[in-house]
Design an enzyme around this catalytic site. Structure first.
Site, PDB file in Angstrom:
ATOM      1  N   GLU A 199       0.869  -1.179   0.000  1.00  0.00           N
ATOM      2  CA  GLU A 199       0.000   0.000   0.000  1.00  0.00           C
ATOM      3  C   GLU A 199       0.894   1.213   0.000  1.00  0.00           C
ATOM      4  O   GLU A 199       1.705   1.398   0.909  1.00  0.00           O
ATOM      5  CB  GLU A 199      -0.874   0.038   1.259  1.00  0.00           C
ATOM      6  CG  GLU A 199      -2.014  -0.953   1.252  1.00  0.00           C
ATOM      7  CD  GLU A 199      -2.824  -0.892   2.555  1.00  0.00           C
ATOM      8  OE1 GLU A 199      -3.635  -1.803   2.754  1.00  0.00           O
ATOM      9  OE2 GLU A 199      -2.628   0.045   3.350  1.00  0.00           O
ATOM     10  N   ASP A 224      -5.833   9.115  10.343  1.00  0.00           N
ATOM     11  CA  ASP A 224      -4.513   8.596  10.681  1.00  0.00           C
ATOM     12  C   ASP A 224      -3.980   9.118  12.007  1.00  0.00           C
ATOM     13  O   ASP A 224      -4.213  10.264  12.377  1.00  0.00           O
ATOM     14  CB  ASP A 224      -3.514   8.925   9.573  1.00  0.00           C
ATOM     15  CG  ASP A 224      -3.717   8.017   8.371  1.00  0.00           C
ATOM     16  OD1 ASP A 224      -3.665   6.783   8.564  1.00  0.00           O
ATOM     17  OD2 ASP A 224      -3.953   8.524   7.262  1.00  0.00           O
TER      18      ASP A 224
END
Lengths: 272, 403
Positions: A50, A61
């Site tokens: 990824e 995040d």
């Protein structure tokens, strides 16, 4: 139409083991080092990559990946350079699946159609866009599927049985199960609930299910790999980049190795 | 081509869109919660007892209706339009923010949520949220950019006195947008028991609609008050815009009154060619914080840092309904610089005995630009959406005065 992702899962099924999916921020801490990191991932034991597309405001995040993205941006990373990085990786590796992961705004500004063409050409296999739930499928998900890219959806502990069909309707490649309520890299997954939820979601999809958010050790990976088709490791690798930097925040000779060593270690978990 | 709609007041549609703006661009973890909120708000809106409870608190706790005040000396000084001020700075906690907070906190109570989170820029929304949470005995966590904490110390202390926990947002530019990011991150991690009380007409659907509805009390009152004072509608409305909640509250009830000219004033900071926070005048459409709207960003889609003397306007986006009203040309969006706002601030203090917040000082700055050119019978309403006590340190600093 099958992608490198589909083909990789077929191979893994024959090997009777789960995938190790590794996340790194593209361009972290700089373009050249980032390329070295990514080029070395498959050999270190990563089955799928990824690549984070850096964004200034990554709302899902935690501190580690936020910092990784900001380092990349400070190093001059742009969407164009992220696609260039992918292309450079593809020059030597045409089998390892690469998923581009990030937020919608940089894609929207780049232009959806142009992005899909350029990403496919650069060698991308799928997309994970955190802030595009199924309610916004017309934006990118449907066009991406038409362009031959997998659109990989996040399922979370809040994705209950009533909602699951909606989430999986236009998903392809695999399903990314977010193992914790929260942002990346902050809480350790509750391994018992992971097992329950993975089994619950299997009733709704025949796609492979990869589990991530908070996985840091080979032992966690080993336990998750018993029930899931893949284990995603991200924040731990981005933190490894950070720890390897010098006082000025620049890459050192140890930087790629720090990431690869950690991948090698966690890979033992999925190959146990 | 978009045709002129029969009404400008029917949005958003069922997807939460105003034209192409708005929407629900959030992580999957939040989606079920946002759908639940939408349903709960729909139910509350249809329940007369909810509105009755809100009205009661607005009257007896907030102090509504706020006066519509004829600013006689400012009118004489500028020598043109007849200037009225909608005195929302007289609300409990000193700004319009409490109108929305009361609505959302009553909704949170109906939903059985015990933990409230909010973001704040200037601190006015944080203070209002902390106030309502104290009143109802709810846990309150306020996210505030580290930079804003430094420049709005009195409000930080107020929130703490009210029992709130103030958490500094240390990422990015460490201002309002980062406080929003941190609040969203908290919400994702605490979906079960937490209600996110957003302070402006932005964020994922249904927030832009819900906050607008709660703030519309400003415009509804203005309409009634102006009819009583002058026997007719105003000719123009002027309000400052960061995210745009005070402006939307004043504007929305007037959107279908074609004779009313409506003007939103963004923060031009050091100037539109330098650092500013004018998202419509100097930005372009993009996606941030759950909605598509005009944003300040670079060519790569990276969000840039806004700048304004006013911490409350220092946001790189604007509510999606404003974005749509701009495209439809129903509302005119202009800007005022730090310097112009500061001049307006000082003039208002001296002529009207009102210390305005730096946010409405931007609206006043535009009033000063256009009022002199308008005829004396022109009725203008400017939204005095906050008082300036919180800003005296910032102003003293710029004027070189040591307190």
């Amino acid at each position: 139409m099958s992608t490198r992702i589909d083909r990789r899962f077929v191979v893994l099924k024959e090997e009777r083991r789960a995938a190790l999916v590794t996340f790194v921020s593209a361009g972290d801490p700089d373009y050249d080092t980032s390329l070295k990191i990514i080029q070395g991932l498959p050999k270190a034991g990563s089955d799928m990559i990824e690549m984070g597309m850096p964004f200034t405001d990554p709302m899902a995040d935690g501190p580690a990946i936020q910092a990784g993205g900001l380092r990349a941006l400070a190093g001059g990373q742009t969407m164009k350079k992220t696609l260039k990085l992918l292309k450079a990786f593809r020059a030597d590796d045409d089998v390892t699946p690469v998923v581009l992961m990030g937020y919608y705004n940089p894609i929207y500004v780049y232009g959806v159609e142009k992005f899909l063409v350029d990403a496919k050409k650069a060698g991308a296999d799928g997309l994970i866009i955190v802030d595009l739930p199924p309610e916004e499928d017309d934006e990118l998900c449907i066009p991406a599927m038409k362009a031959g890219l997998n659109f990989i959806r996040l399922a979370t502990p809040t994705t209950d049985d009533a909602r699951a069909p909606k989430v999986f309707k236009n998903t392809s490649g695999f399903v990314y199960y977010v193992s914790v309520l929260g942002i990346t890299g902050t809480k350790a997954p509750d391994l018992k609930s992971v097992k329950q939820n993975v089994n619950r979601l299997r009733k709704h999809t025949s796609l492979p299910i990869c589990v991530g958010f908070g996985v840091k050790t080979a032992e966690q990976a080993r336990v998750i790999a018993k029930d899931a088709d893949g284990v995603v490791v991200g924040s731990a690798l981005v933190s490894a980049v950070e720890k390897s930097l010098n006082k000025q925040g620049k890459a050192t000779a140890k930087t790629p190795k720090a990431v690869h060593d950690m991948v090698r270690e966690i890979a033992k978990g999925v190959r146990a | 081509m978009t045709a002129i709609p029969n009404s400008y007041r029917t949005g958003p549609d069922e997807k939460g869109l105003f034209g192409i703006y708005g929407g629900r661009f959030v992580a999957e973890t939040l989606m079920p919660l946002i759908l639940q909120l939408e349903q709960s708000y729909k139910n509350a809106k249809a329940d007369p007892s909810f509105q009755a409870e809100l009205d009661d608190f607005l009257e007896h706790y907030v102090g509504r209706p706020s006066p519509l005040y004829f600013a006689e000396r400012l009118t004489e000084h500028l020598g043109g339009a007849k200037i009225y001020m909608k005195r929302d700075e007289l609300n409990h906690t000193g700004a319009h923010k409490i109108n929305n907070v009361m609505g959302q906190i009553l909704l949170a109570r109906r939903m059985g949520k015990k933990r409230i989170i909010a973001e704040t820029g200037a601190g006015q929304h944080g203070v209002a949220t902390a106030t309502a949470c104290a009143r109802f005995g709810l846990e309150c966590i306020i996210y505030m950019g580290e930079v804003d904490i430094a420049r709005q110390a009195p409000n930080v202390f107020r929130m703490k006195l009210l029992g709130a926990t103030v958490v500094p947002a240390k990422s990015g530019s460490r201002t309002l947008k980062d406080a929003l990011n941190e609040a969203l991150r908290d919400w994702v991690a605490n979906v079960e028991d937490t209600f996110y009380c957003i302070g402006t007409v932005a964020g994922p659907h249904p927030y832009p609609e819900m906050v607008r509805d709660f703030q519309s009390v400003i415009g509804k009152e203005t309409k009634v008050q102006m009819m009583k004072r002058e026997g007719r509608l105003p000719d123009s409305l002027i309000a400052a815009i960061g995210g745009g909640s005070n402006a939307m509250g004043l504007f929305h009830p007037f959107l279908d009154d074609a004779s009313v000219e409506i003007i939103g004033v963004e923060a031009a900071g050091h100037g539109l060619k330098k650092k500013h926070a004018a998202s419509i005048t100097g930005g372009k459409p993009g996606i941030l914080h759950g909605n598509r709207t005009y944003l300040l960003m670079d060519d790569d889609g990276q969000i840039t840092e806004g700048h304004s003397i006013s911490a409350g306007l220092d946001y790189p986006g604007i509510g999606p309904e404003h974005a749509w009203l701009h495209d439809m040309k129903r509302v005119q969006y202009v800007s005022a610089t730090d310097k112009e706002a500061l001049e307006a601030f000082q003039l208002c203090c001296k002529l009207e005995g009102i210390i305005p917040a730096l946010e409405p000082s931007h609206a006043l700055a535009h009033v000063m630009k256009i009022a002199p050119k308008l005829p004396k019978e022109h009725l203008m309403v400017m939204n005095m959406c906050g008082r300036g006590d919180k800003d005296i340190f910032t102003v003293a600093d710029i004027l070189g005065v040591k307190l």
